[in-house]
Design an enzyme around this catalytic site. Structure first.
Site, PDB file in Angstrom:
ATOM      1  N   LYS A 133      12.569  -3.009  -2.735  1.00 24.94           N
ATOM      2  CA  LYS A 133      11.608  -3.955  -3.303  1.00 24.94           C
ATOM      3  C   LYS A 133      12.253  -5.296  -3.637  1.00 24.94           C
ATOM      4  CE  LYS A 133       8.342  -0.562  -5.128  1.00 24.94           C
ATOM      5  NZ  LYS A 133       7.616  -0.056  -6.322  1.00 24.94           N
TER       6      LYS A 133
ATOM      7  N   LYS B 142      -0.985   0.215   1.068  1.00 22.09           N
ATOM      8  CA  LYS B 142      -2.056  -0.743   0.777  1.00 22.09           C
ATOM      9  C   LYS B 142      -1.599  -2.173   1.009  1.00 22.09           C
ATOM     10  CE  LYS B 142      -0.771   0.384  -3.927  1.00 22.09           C
ATOM     11  NZ  LYS B 142      -1.183   1.272  -5.013  1.00 22.09           N
TER      12      LYS B 142
ATOM     13  N   LYS C   5       5.296   4.333   6.306  1.00 24.99           N
ATOM     14  CA  LYS C   5       4.421   4.961   5.329  1.00 24.99           C
ATOM     15  C   LYS C   5       3.090   4.212   5.245  1.00 24.99           C
ATOM     16  CE  LYS C   5       4.278   6.225   0.433  1.00 24.99           C
ATOM     17  NZ  LYS C   5       4.970   6.137  -0.878  1.00 24.99           N
TER      18      LYS C   5
END
Length: 340
Positions: free
Chosen positions: A119, A205, A202
């Protein structure tokens, strides 16, 4: 205490960062529903404090996302009568225990967390301290309830290992058996649901392509259309699971079918082995619509009454604090903090 003396209790949560997907449902929420019918006390959480670690969200958006996630939990079958359903920030003991755990956890442990590296990217120094300390708050989320089991996806397994390390170190440092060594629960064929457009990634969203995922707010027609257009390969389905090796898109669709139908992969392939995707996709689409469209409809109904969602979460917070306040008080006593 030994682990056998702790009340069997499940805790898990999902970030209200918007856009609940099939991956969230199959990888977590479906198992949440099953566990509330088993021999556990169950506590499920909208982890809104975690949702602001990567970036600060518009306040109205965060509130909407939190309610929508709660609606998704309830529509999927999590009952406020059987489970404690909470919004993390309404239970302040989560953050208070997190500070103690910030002082227990070691910098080296945190620096090894792969999710922070992913991240933060190349510019880690520009990331928030909250993103770096995220796993200590996750440990507090779990251990403030003395949770013995946590259903998680594969991507959270490392954080569960850190939770166990923190509990062990706290118990050793203060010569107590106070925090349980929590067990991860990683089960099912679809613990990691992949993108419908790229089986190596994966389902997310945040993917720019809406066709890459099934949103839990999608209607029946949209669900069916996305499955029909999902990426596949030209070969027929194999008759056994090893035939899915090196076929990520095929494996993903079979895993989704297996989890929705509550079958094993081998059972699915025994039924559909030899079929082309032109035949398998319609069967998967029909199954997905049957299972998911009612959830989407119920979410929409619940979101029409946000005050009722707020009432459910407020009641859950009251129930939660009956557990968390004594745990935090005892933690403070063990540590020696004045005012405990």
């Amino acid at each position: 205490m030994t682990d056998s003396q702790f009340t069997p209790r499940v805790f898990s949560g999902i970030q209200p960062s918007g856009g609940l997907t099939l991956g969230n449902y199959l990888g977590a929420i479906k198992r949440f529903v099953q566990m509330q019918e088993e021999e556990y006390e169950t506590i499920y959480c909208m982890v809104d404090l975690h949702a602001i670690t990567a970036k600060l969200l518009d306040p109205a958006t965060l509130r909407h996302n939190t309610r929508e996630l709660a609606a998704g939990f309830i529509a999927s079958g999590i009952s406020p009568e059987k489970s404690i359903l909470i919004n993390q920030s309404q239970v302040p003991e989560h953050a208070q225990l997190a500070w103690i755990f910030n002082c227990i956890a070691r910098m080296g442990w945190m620096q090894r967390m792969t999710q922070f590296k992913d991240k933060a990217g190349k510019n880690a120094e520009a990331s928030s301290l909250g993103l770096f300390a995220y796993p200590a708050l996750m440990a507090a989320d779990i251990l403030i309830y003395h949770a013995t089991h946590v259903p998680v996806g594969d991507d959270q397994k490392q954080h569960l290992e850190l939770t166990r390390d923190i509990a062990t170190k706290f118990n050793q440092e203060y010569e107590v058996d106070f925090f349980p060594i929590t067990e991860p629960v990683i089960e099912g064929a679809a613990t990691r649901v992949m993108s419908l457009r790229d089986g190596s990634k994966k389902m997310s969203k945040s993917d720019a392509s809406d066709a890459s995922r099934i949103n839990m707010t999608d209607d029946a027609d949209t669900i069916a259309k996305k499955i029909r257009k999902a990426k596949t390969d030209p070969d027929a389905l194999p008759s056994e699971a090893k035939g899915l090796d090196d076929r990520p898109e095929a494996r993903n669709l079979v895993n989704i079918y297996a989890e929705l139908a509550e079958m094993t992969v081998d059972q699915v392939l025994a039924e559909h082995g030899g079929a082309q995707f032109g035949a398998f996709k319609p069967a998967l689409a029909e199954l997905a619509v049957t299972k998911l469209a009612p959830i989407s409809s119920e979410m929409a109904r619940l979101m029409d009454d946000p005050a009722e969602i707020d009432r459910i979460l407020a009641h859950g917070a009251e129930q939660a604090r009956e557990i968390t306040e004594p745990v935090l008080k005892k933690t403070y006593e063990i540590v020696g903090l004045v005012g405990a």
